[in-house]
Design a protein around this motif. Structure first.
Motif, mmCIF file in Angstrom:
data_model
loop_
_atom_site.group_PDB
_atom_site.id
_atom_site.type_symbol
_atom_site.label_atom_id
_atom_site.label_comp_id
_atom_site.label_asym_id
_atom_site.label_seq_id
_atom_site.Cartn_x
_atom_site.Cartn_y
_atom_site.Cartn_z
ATOM 1 N N UNK A 14 -3.196 -7.421 -8.219
ATOM 2 C CA UNK A 14 -1.914 -6.751 -7.974
ATOM 3 C C UNK A 14 -0.795 -7.408 -8.768
ATOM 4 N N UNK A 24 -8.781 9.063 -15.223
ATOM 5 C CA UNK A 24 -9.508 9.245 -13.946
ATOM 6 C C UNK A 24 -9.809 7.873 -13.339
ATOM 7 N N UNK A 31 -7.673 3.203 -2.290
ATOM 8 C CA UNK A 31 -8.365 2.110 -1.619
ATOM 9 C C UNK A 31 -8.846 2.603 -0.254
ATOM 10 N N UNK A 32 -10.063 2.263 0.086
ATOM 11 C CA UNK A 32 -10.540 2.576 1.437
ATOM 12 C C UNK A 32 -10.774 1.241 2.149
ATOM 13 N N UNK A 35 -11.873 -0.611 5.622
ATOM 14 C CA UNK A 35 -12.517 -0.401 6.921
ATOM 15 C C UNK A 35 -12.194 -1.580 7.826
ATOM 16 N N UNK A 49 -10.889 3.470 9.494
ATOM 17 C CA UNK A 49 -10.872 3.443 8.033
ATOM 18 C C UNK A 49 -9.530 3.957 7.551
ATOM 19 N N UNK A 50 -9.009 3.310 6.517
ATOM 20 C CA UNK A 50 -7.710 3.724 5.983
ATOM 21 C C UNK A 50 -7.876 4.048 4.498
ATOM 22 N N UNK A 51 -7.434 5.226 4.121
ATOM 23 C CA UNK A 51 -7.417 5.572 2.699
ATOM 24 C C UNK A 51 -5.973 5.466 2.236
ATOM 25 N N UNK A 52 -5.756 4.609 1.234
ATOM 26 C CA UNK A 52 -4.377 4.453 0.781
ATOM 27 C C UNK A 52 -4.292 4.568 -0.734
ATOM 28 N N UNK A 53 -3.085 4.791 -1.205
ATOM 29 C CA UNK A 53 -2.839 4.987 -2.637
ATOM 30 C C UNK A 53 -1.760 4.015 -3.082
ATOM 31 N N UNK A 54 -1.999 3.368 -4.223
ATOM 32 C CA UNK A 54 -0.972 2.457 -4.747
ATOM 33 C C UNK A 54 0.135 3.320 -5.362
ATOM 34 N N UNK A 55 1.330 3.204 -4.850
ATOM 35 C CA UNK A 55 2.389 4.132 -5.279
ATOM 36 C C UNK A 55 2.793 3.959 -6.744
ATOM 37 N N UNK A 106 2.225 6.647 -9.304
ATOM 38 C CA UNK A 106 3.166 7.764 -9.329
ATOM 39 C C UNK A 106 4.490 7.335 -9.947
#
Lengths: 506, 593
Positions: free
Chosen positions: A189, A222, A230-231, A233, A238-244, A247
């Motif tokens: 990161x 892609x 990121x998933x 657990x 379970x959390x699905x998240x996106x690095x902002x 965008x």
């Protein structure tokens, strides 16, 4: 020791590029190029380098992307016409990149040589990137990484396009650097913001360099997209998240694309119209339609052009054969060292992860895209020039092959033989000409249509090498010059391949 | 800045939380939060969905939609063969000389027989929908049993659904299922026979499955000649299955038996005789093999014998389908004479032609992924029947490579056909026969991909393949062949003229030469005199005025040769008829009233 070894290899690499770079002293104008520098072997033997250099001259001298009639004649037949103005079919990216080098060269009276060195600089950067990817991602030993880079630089036909004004080395740089940046972004990161900005910047810039890069770099984007998800657990959740950042940083891409669209709008009257879509100067002049630009006939002619129609699945089989096996352009005919790259991929098959998969996708897409192109030969060219990005990636897989094979003298000898052959051919192209006709033309006109034609030029002492023509022509024959360079390459490759491991361990 | 817009849906067992809570501690945007019970819910949902019904209904809808699309685009009867199939069926019921004999002796009769009730309705015949109904029904049956076949092989519903989707969304399948061509009926019968045959191989006591496999094999042999190969291979598979089974059970005894037989011609001792007797008792599998093989063969091969008998009784030669001037072999000889039969006696080119044709029909990305699936199945699967399953699924491939090699069929495909040939697109629809197998192996590799990323990648590749079709990069080959290939029906102006000017009376024309389309010319089938109308045809070629009101001649067709090239008959023609239409190739005469 590692640093010293690297410095030596890089210095020699720069030396080899200098020894083969095309050009002449001074700043030739359109008339001079047309008269003296078009007949192979010459710095402007083919229209891609003429076109890009013409844009460059136009940018410097006329502060405009449109060409004067004199320059349009230089770029002919790759010229389009819009509202009475002439435009080269090539994107302006390469010319813009070469601008500072042109100005620098002007100080020394060598603007042409300096402009052509743009590709060479990117080629050296590509060598560095290959080493970086091979070391950091594949965890190959240093000597293997060096050998991969050296193979790409001097045992592939990429060499011929590193000493003149083509887009291939720059495209390869954007592909490799974007790949490395995404891998880094995925892993850490740290510096995420800058990394993601550069990823988007690279994508937009690569499109300005060459429009097909929009497709060729899709696997990378892609990869970037997937890497931003990121998933996690945690016990039952379970959390699905996106690095902002993906965008937020995309603003760079949209801004550059907006500017690109505006450039199209200003020059070609439509945000979406590319220079390649313009009505061709050649057919128009042949059909005497130039003076009837307002006529329906002219309009009808313009509408017939569809860039998308150049790529068809029907061409795929023939295209793949041409790119891989044909006597006029086949990868395995010009650079059989890449057989080892494919073996390297094969050895990797059982452990393909996302990162390796993306590299393989880049190769596959590159092959399929240009195999389905109406002209997989790349016009008159030396070797399969469209495959240069794949050659860079395959070079890394040659490293994979060597890493898997271990310390095996037979493997080394086999590799060395393939390297020697490939390098001999590449040097032949770099030192003489890229203007090699297609087999179909060769058969028709009884011309030679592969490196045998280069050999003919070699024996006739004909070269466009600036250094040879300026400093060595009166002292030695081109054959001797060739042999000196070839022995230098062989010595370096021998050191890397056979002694690299021992020397670097010390 | 903290944005937290959570939508919560609380139920007893599952908790799903959608929302954006970005820039918090992790700086990530939280898109979806779900607990384990949601995963269970998803899995249960996937498992409990009535997939069979889903396959059935969705395939019906897909079939209707695509047939409507091609109907409204006027593309159902693009192929010359498509109209011929409709006409053959039509003549059984509506002709100068109606009856089963109109089925002829070249094309196999089953698809035409099935079409008969539908072509009786004039609209269905002229629009081609009579054939679409047969092909569409075959598509639905194919889809349903392909799902079941895939399930039989993979024992996994998701993999089977994937196979169904790959099959049912293939644009070549979708086009051909809208036409009166015979490919879809054969695909349906191929899948049906294979399904029951595999069921039998899984449990060789299931005699009903063997009988069904034979019965559908029989139907396949009466649909296209590919079916003959299928039943032969199924027969071979039965033999191999029992040899393998016998060898596994009694291998050591067979070895002793062979040793005694080969090395000692006479039994030297009484112990030896005892051993032999013991072995004979053990090799009971041979008798089972005989029984099962003959049960299957009696049913499956009956169609072939019936067809030969038919050709013998009606046309006087049991091999009329191969020896006649109208046969595929004779047509291929014409190509050979022109030097345009590239795969003939060239096994590499035969393989290459069919390989590329089947890959292009399946979509080259789908085909490549499926090829990986095939090799994984062949080399990694532990089930003992995998070789026999693979063999049967590859039957279309083997069949076409052989027929191309021996010059019984010809394919022109732009990718490899020399540009110097007059045509570079012809018969590419043959490649469709591999689509069921390709779909099954793609479903299999989807199942075997154990990582979600690989599964996602396969889905991604499939989507890309669909997009390539949508943007026109990949051609829908079967449709292109009907539009611009040699398979396309000719559309001469003469048929438009005929449609406007025909009033009444019998029309003499050589339909085999496809001078013009009877359907598009608006001619009633009952008023046509063609080679199959005895004695009208033979008499008309000698006394043209006797029956016909109209005579249509095309340069060098049978009518032209018989009447126009003969000076006497030509005089007679001009005596009784006047030339009503002239074009460089076609002349139309009308009886002087």
């Amino acid at each position: 020791m590692k640093k010293l070894f690297t410095i030596i290899i890089f210095l020699f690499s720069i030396l080899l590029y200098l020894a083969t770079i095309k050009g002449i002293t001074g700043n030739p104008d359109g008339e001079y190029i047309k008269k003296y520098l078009k007949k192979p072997p010459a710095p402007f033997e083919l229209s891609p380098e003429r076109g890009r250099y013409a844009i460059l001259i136009s940018l410097v001298e006329n502060k405009s992307i449109s060409l004067s009639k004199e320059l349009a004649d230089v770029v002919y037949p790759d010229v389009g016409i819009y509202q009475g103005k002439y435009y080269a079919y090539f994107t302006p990216g390469v010319s813009i990149l070469a601008l500072p080098f042109y100005h620098l060269g002007k100080i020394f009276g060598l603007p042409l040589v300096f402009s052509f060195s743009t590709s060479a600089i990117f080629s050296v950067l590509n060598m560095a990137l290959i080493i970086l990817i091979s070391r950091k991602i594949f965890r190959h030993p240093f000597w293997i990484s060096l050998f991969s880079a050296f193979t790409f630089a001097f045992a592939s036909t990429a060499w011929s396009y590193a000493i003149t004004l083509y887009q291939h080395q720059i495209t390869t740089f954007f592909i490799l650097s974007t790949f490395y940046l995404i891998w880094y972004y995925r892993r850490s990161k740290k510096y995420s913001l800058i990394t993601s900005f550069f990823i988007w910047f690279n994508y937009a810039a690569a499109i300005i360099i060459d429009y097909p890069n929009a497709v060729l770099m899709l696997p990378l984007m892609i990869y970037f997209f997937i890497s931003s998800f990121k998933i996690i657990k945690k016990r039952n959740t379970s959390i699905i998240s996106l690095r902002p950042l993906i965008l937020a940083s995309s603003i760079v891409f949209f801004l550059m694309t907006f500017l690109h669209g505006y450039y199209n709008y200003v020059n070609f009257g439509d945000w979406k119209r590319l220079s390649g879509d313009l009505a061709g100067y050649k057919p128009l002049s042949e059909q005497n339609l130039l003076k009837k630009e307002d006529s329906g006939e002219f309009e009808e002619f313009k509408e017939e052009k569809q860039v998308a129609g150049y790529f068809k699945e029907d061409n795929l089989t023939n295209g793949l054969f041409t790119l891989l096996f044909s006597m006029d352009r086949g990868l395995f005919i010009y650079s059989p060292i890449y057989i080892l790259g494919f073996i390297g991929i094969f050895t990797q098959l059982k452990s393909i992860d996302l990162t390796i998969g993306i590299l393989l996708s880049i190769i596959s897409l590159n092959f399929l895209f240009y195999a389905s192109f109406i002209d997989p030969w790349g016009g008159w060219a030396f070797g399969p020039r469209y495959l240069i990005p794949s050659m860079a990636v395959l070079s890394i897989f040659i490293g994979r092959f060597l890493a898997r094979a271990g310390n095996n003298i037979i493997t080394f000898l086999f590799t060395f033989i393939l390297f020697s052959y490939s390098s001999a051919i590449s040097l032949l192209g770099a030192i003489t000409t890229n203007a090699i006709p297609l087999k179909i033309e060769g058969d028709l006109f009884h011309w030679k249509y592969n490196f045998l034609l280069n050999l003919e030029f070699l024996y006739k002492n004909q070269t466009s090498s600036y250094v040879f023509n300026t400093y060595f022509r009166s002292h030695m024959s081109l054959v001797n010059y060739y042999l000196i360079l070839f022995i230098l390459i062989l010595t370096l490759s021998y050191f890397i391949l056979f002694l690299g491991e021992r020397v670097l361990k010390k | 800045m903290i944005i937290d817009v959570d939508l919560e849906e609380n139920t007893d067992k599952k908790k799903i939380k959608f929302g954006i809570s970005g820039f918090k501690d992790s700086r990530d945007i939280r898109l979806l939060t779900y607990n384990a019970s949601f995963e269970d819910f998803l899995k249960n949902w996937l498992l409990k969905t009535p997939w069979k019904k889903f396959v059935l209904f969705s395939s019906i809808i897909i079939s209707i939609l695509s047939t409507s699309y091609f109907f409204f685009n006027n593309q159902i009867i693009l192929y010359g063969d498509a109209e011929s199939h409709l006409n053959i069926a039509k003549r059984v019921v509506h002709s100068l000389t109606p009856g089963l004999a109109q089925l002829g002796g070249i094309w196999l009769p089953l698809p035409h027989l099935v079409m008969v009730p539908f072509v009786s309705v004039d609209f269905l015949w002229r629009s081609g929908l009579a054939g679409s109904i047969v092909s569409g029904t075959s598509f639905v049956v194919s889809s349903y049993f392909l799902y079941r076949l895939a399930y039989l092989i993979t024992k996994n519903k998701i993999a089977s659904i994937v196979s169904f989707i790959v099959f049912a969304l293939n644009p070549n399948i979708l086009y051909m299922q809208s036409t009166p061509m015979t490919e879809l009926p054969l695909i349906a019968l191929f899948i049906l026979s294979t399904y029951f045959f595999f069921k039998f191989l899984r449990n060789d006591r299931d005699l009903l499955s063997l009988i069904f496999a034979g019965a559908f094999g029989l139907a396949a042999t009466l649909t296209r000649y590919d079916g003959w190969f299928l039943v032969c291979f199924e027969g071979i598979a039965i033999i191999l299955y029992y040899i393998d089974k016998g060898w596994r059970a009694n291998g050591q005894y067979i070895l002793i038996y062979l040793k005694e037989k080969v090395f000692n011609l006479t039994y030297s001792s009484s112990s030896s005789v005892k051993t032999i007797n013991k072995i004979k008792g053990k090799i009971e599998w041979v008798r089972i093999l005989e029984g099962k093989f003959f049960l299957f063969a009696t049913i499956a091969f009956a169609g072939i014998l019936l067809w030969m008998l038919w050709d013998f009784l009606i046309l006087g030669d049991p091999f009329y389908f191969s020896n006649s001037q109208f046969s595929a072999r004779t047509q291929q000889q014409n190509w050979f004479a022109r030097g345009e039969l590239p795969a003939y006696k060239n096994i590499f080119l035969s393989f290459l032609y069919y390989f590329i044709t089947s890959a292009s029909n399946s979509g080259f990305i789908v085909f490549s992924v499926s090829a990986v699936g095939f090799f994984v199945y062949l080399f990694k699967e532990h089930k003992k029947e995998k070789f026999l399953f693979s063999l049967i699924l590859l039957v279309p491939f083997i069949f076409y490579v052989i027929t191309l090699y021996i010059g019984q069929s010809v394919i022109f495909i732009p990718q490899i056909t020399p540009k110097s040939f007059e045509w570079t697109l012809f018969n590419v629809r043959y490649g469709m026969m591999m689509i069921p197998s390709v779909s099954i192996f793609l479903g299999y590799i989807f199942l075997k991909a154990n990582k979600p990323t690989v599964k996602s990648f396969i889905i991604f590749l499939f989507v890309i393949q669909c997009l390539l079709y949508v943007i026109g990069y990949s051609k829908v080959l079967t449709l292109s062949d009907g539009i611009e290939g040699l398979s396309a029906a000719k559309r001469p102006d003469a048929e438009l003229w005929m449609a406007k000017n025909y009033d009444y009376g019998l029309v003499l024309l050589d339909d085999y030469a496809r001078t013009l389309s009877i359907i598009r010319s608006n001619l009633p089938m009952e008023n046509i005199i063609y080679v199959g109308n005895k004695p009208y045809w033979d008499v008309s070629l000698k006394e043209p005025e006797k029956y016909a009101t109209w005579i249509i001649l095309q340069k060098d067709d049978a009518v032209w040769k018989a009447i126009y090239d003969d000076p006497v008959l030509r005089g007679r023609l001009f005596k009784y008829f006047k030339k009503a239409y002239t074009s460089p190739d076609i002349l139309i005469f009308r009886r002087i009233t």
